[in-house]
Design a protein around this motif. Structure first.
Motif, PDB file in Angstrom:
ATOM      1  N   HIS A   1     -11.800  -9.587 -14.447  1.00  0.00           N
ATOM      2  CA  HIS A   1     -10.357  -9.377 -14.493  1.00  0.00           C
ATOM      3  C   HIS A   1     -10.045  -7.898 -14.287  1.00  0.00           C
ATOM      4  CE1 HIS A   1      -9.264 -13.434 -15.657  1.00  0.00           C
ATOM      5  NE2 HIS A   1     -10.416 -13.444 -16.317  1.00  0.00           N
ATOM      6  N   SER A   2      -9.072  -7.630 -13.434  1.00  0.00           N
ATOM      7  CA  SER A   2      -8.677  -6.267 -13.082  1.00  0.00           C
ATOM      8  C   SER A   2      -7.162  -6.204 -12.966  1.00  0.00           C
ATOM      9  CB  SER A   2      -9.278  -5.860 -11.735  1.00  0.00           C
ATOM     10  OG  SER A   2     -10.680  -5.919 -11.764  1.00  0.00           O
ATOM     11  N   ILE A   3      -6.643  -5.008 -12.961  1.00  0.00           N
ATOM     12  CA  ILE A   3      -5.230  -4.764 -12.713  1.00  0.00           C
ATOM     13  C   ILE A   3      -5.137  -3.975 -11.415  1.00  0.00           C
ATOM     14  CG2 ILE A   3      -3.108  -3.695 -13.548  1.00  0.00           C
ATOM     15  CD1 ILE A   3      -4.008  -5.983 -15.300  1.00  0.00           C
ATOM     16  N   LEU A   4      -4.304  -4.440 -10.481  1.00  0.00           N
ATOM     17  CA  LEU A   4      -4.146  -3.799  -9.177  1.00  0.00           C
ATOM     18  C   LEU A   4      -2.818  -3.058  -9.088  1.00  0.00           C
ATOM     19  CD1 LEU A   4      -5.279  -6.705  -6.843  1.00  0.00           C
ATOM     20  CD2 LEU A   4      -6.665  -4.817  -7.712  1.00  0.00           C
ATOM     21  N   TYR A   5      -2.837  -1.947  -8.360  1.00  0.00           N
ATOM     22  CA  TYR A   5      -1.643  -1.158  -8.072  1.00  0.00           C
ATOM     23  C   TYR A   5      -1.650  -0.839  -6.581  1.00  0.00           C
ATOM     24  CZ  TYR A   5      -1.824  -0.304 -13.079  1.00  0.00           C
ATOM     25  OH  TYR A   5      -1.878  -0.460 -14.435  1.00  0.00           O
ATOM     26  N   LYS A   6      -0.505  -0.964  -5.946  1.00  0.00           N
ATOM     27  CA  LYS A   6      -0.418  -0.666  -4.520  1.00  0.00           C
ATOM     28  C   LYS A   6      -0.660   0.825  -4.296  1.00  0.00           C
ATOM     29  CE  LYS A   6       3.600  -0.935  -2.285  1.00  0.00           C
ATOM     30  NZ  LYS A   6       4.752  -1.503  -1.560  1.00  0.00           N
ATOM     31  N   ASP A   7      -1.538   1.157  -3.365  1.00  0.00           N
ATOM     32  CA  ASP A   7      -1.798   2.553  -3.015  1.00  0.00           C
ATOM     33  C   ASP A   7      -1.128   2.864  -1.684  1.00  0.00           C
ATOM     34  OD1 ASP A   7      -2.799   5.133  -3.153  1.00  0.00           O
ATOM     35  OD2 ASP A   7      -4.784   4.582  -2.429  1.00  0.00           O
ATOM     36  N   LYS A   8      -1.620   2.214  -0.603  1.00  0.00           N
ATOM     37  CA  LYS A   8      -1.001   2.462   0.705  1.00  0.00           C
ATOM     38  C   LYS A   8      -1.413   1.389   1.705  1.00  0.00           C
ATOM     39  CE  LYS A   8      -4.729   5.490   2.192  1.00  0.00           C
ATOM     40  NZ  LYS A   8      -5.098   6.820   2.635  1.00  0.00           N
ATOM     41  N   TYR A   9      -0.703   1.396   2.822  1.00  0.00           N
ATOM     42  CA  TYR A   9      -1.024   0.513   3.935  1.00  0.00           C
ATOM     43  C   TYR A   9      -1.653   1.358   5.032  1.00  0.00           C
ATOM     44  CZ  TYR A   9      -0.448  -2.429   8.021  1.00  0.00           C
ATOM     45  OH  TYR A   9      -0.685  -3.149   9.163  1.00  0.00           O
ATOM     46  N   ASP A  10      -2.781   0.928   5.552  1.00  0.00           N
ATOM     47  CA  ASP A  10      -3.462   1.634   6.637  1.00  0.00           C
ATOM     48  C   ASP A  10      -3.126   0.919   7.947  1.00  0.00           C
ATOM     49  OD1 ASP A  10      -5.288   2.545   8.588  1.00  0.00           O
ATOM     50  OD2 ASP A  10      -6.833   2.926   7.077  1.00  0.00           O
ATOM     51  N   LYS A  11      -2.242   1.534   8.754  1.00  0.00           N
ATOM     52  CA  LYS A  11      -1.804   0.928  10.021  1.00  0.00           C
ATOM     53  C   LYS A  11      -2.947   0.738  11.002  1.00  0.00           C
ATOM     54  CE  LYS A  11       2.767   2.978  10.361  1.00  0.00           C
ATOM     55  NZ  LYS A  11       3.641   3.746  11.248  1.00  0.00           N
ATOM     56  N   HIS A  12      -3.842   1.707  11.057  1.00  0.00           N
ATOM     57  CA  HIS A  12      -4.921   1.665  12.046  1.00  0.00           C
ATOM     58  C   HIS A  12      -5.894   0.516  11.791  1.00  0.00           C
ATOM     59  CE1 HIS A  12      -3.487   5.396  13.721  1.00  0.00           C
ATOM     60  NE2 HIS A  12      -3.480   5.923  12.509  1.00  0.00           N
ATOM     61  N   LYS A  13      -6.147   0.230  10.530  1.00  0.00           N
ATOM     62  CA  LYS A  13      -7.072  -0.858  10.188  1.00  0.00           C
ATOM     63  C   LYS A  13      -6.344  -2.147   9.835  1.00  0.00           C
ATOM     64  CE  LYS A  13     -10.709   2.149   8.500  1.00  0.00           C
ATOM     65  NZ  LYS A  13     -11.518   2.519   7.336  1.00  0.00           N
ATOM     66  N   ASP A  14      -5.003  -2.103   9.756  1.00  0.00           N
ATOM     67  CA  ASP A  14      -4.184  -3.254   9.362  1.00  0.00           C
ATOM     68  C   ASP A  14      -4.700  -3.851   8.055  1.00  0.00           C
ATOM     69  OD1 ASP A  14      -2.115  -5.139   9.502  1.00  0.00           O
ATOM     70  OD2 ASP A  14      -3.359  -6.555  10.628  1.00  0.00           O
ATOM     71  N   GLU A  15      -4.697  -2.995   7.015  1.00  0.00           N
ATOM     72  CA  GLU A  15      -5.149  -3.433   5.705  1.00  0.00           C
ATOM     73  C   GLU A  15      -4.382  -2.714   4.602  1.00  0.00           C
ATOM     74  OE1 GLU A  15      -9.328  -2.424   5.537  1.00  0.00           O
ATOM     75  OE2 GLU A  15      -8.894  -0.353   5.001  1.00  0.00           O
ATOM     76  N   TRP A  16      -4.275  -3.387   3.459  1.00  0.00           N
ATOM     77  CA  TRP A  16      -3.685  -2.785   2.273  1.00  0.00           C
ATOM     78  C   TRP A  16      -4.791  -2.193   1.434  1.00  0.00           C
ATOM     79  CZ3 TRP A  16       1.016  -1.364   1.081  1.00  0.00           C
ATOM     80  CH2 TRP A  16       2.073  -1.938   1.760  1.00  0.00           C
ATOM     81  N   ILE A  17      -4.530  -1.036   0.857  1.00  0.00           N
ATOM     82  CA  ILE A  17      -5.452  -0.384  -0.050  1.00  0.00           C
ATOM     83  C   ILE A  17      -4.791  -0.382  -1.417  1.00  0.00           C
ATOM     84  CG2 ILE A  17      -6.735   1.714  -0.565  1.00  0.00           C
ATOM     85  CD1 ILE A  17      -6.542   2.333   2.483  1.00  0.00           C
ATOM     86  N   LEU A  18      -5.490  -0.973  -2.385  1.00  0.00           N
ATOM     87  CA  LEU A  18      -4.967  -1.101  -3.735  1.00  0.00           C
ATOM     88  C   LEU A  18      -5.909  -0.405  -4.719  1.00  0.00           C
ATOM     89  CD1 LEU A  18      -4.250  -4.919  -3.546  1.00  0.00           C
ATOM     90  CD2 LEU A  18      -2.645  -3.083  -3.104  1.00  0.00           C
ATOM     91  N   ARG A  19      -5.349   0.313  -5.676  1.00  0.00           N
ATOM     92  CA  ARG A  19      -6.144   0.898  -6.760  1.00  0.00           C
ATOM     93  C   ARG A  19      -6.370  -0.194  -7.807  1.00  0.00           C
ATOM     94  NH1 ARG A  19      -2.912   3.789  -9.563  1.00  0.00           N
ATOM     95  NH2 ARG A  19      -1.060   3.357  -8.359  1.00  0.00           N
ATOM     96  N   PHE A  20      -7.479  -0.110  -8.513  1.00  0.00           N
ATOM     97  CA  PHE A  20      -7.707  -1.087  -9.582  1.00  0.00           C
ATOM     98  C   PHE A  20      -8.366  -0.432 -10.788  1.00  0.00           C
ATOM     99  CE2 PHE A  20     -11.625  -1.368  -7.123  1.00  0.00           C
ATOM    100  CZ  PHE A  20     -12.602  -1.505  -8.097  1.00  0.00           C
ATOM    101  N   GLU A  21      -8.156  -1.087 -11.932  1.00  0.00           N
ATOM    102  CA  GLU A  21      -8.788  -0.653 -13.173  1.00  0.00           C
ATOM    103  C   GLU A  21      -9.367  -1.853 -13.884  1.00  0.00           C
ATOM    104  OE1 GLU A  21      -5.264   0.145 -15.929  1.00  0.00           O
ATOM    105  OE2 GLU A  21      -5.222   1.858 -14.585  1.00  0.00           O
TER     106      GLU A  21
END
Length: 80
Positions: A60-80
């Protein structure tokens, strides 16, 4: 970065990638938008301060939105 599985609500992604960069944003998970376009639309609607519970590689983790990478078409999320 190795492949990881992540479950956010009813969405299940099997080709997410984990990375760790203490100097920048810490531990992150990269979710390719081609895996689940519906999930990517949901992520786009998240507020920057929204936290969302998830199961990441069975833990179990908690996710937070970090950024969207246009070049790779992916979302990057921070987690703890």
């Amino acid at each position: 970065m190795g492949k990881s599985s992540i479950k956010i609500g009813s969405y299940e992604i099997d080709d997410a990638h984990l990375s760790s960069d203490e100097a920048k944003s810490g531990d992150t998970v990269h979710i390719p938008c081609q895996s689940d376009p519906d999930l990517c639309m949901q992520l786009d609607a998240w507020d920057d301060h929204t936290s969302v519970p998830a199961v990441l590689n069975g833990q179990h983790s908690i996710l937070y939105k970090d950024k969207y990478d246009k070049h790779k078409d992916e979302w990057i999320l921070r987690f703890e």
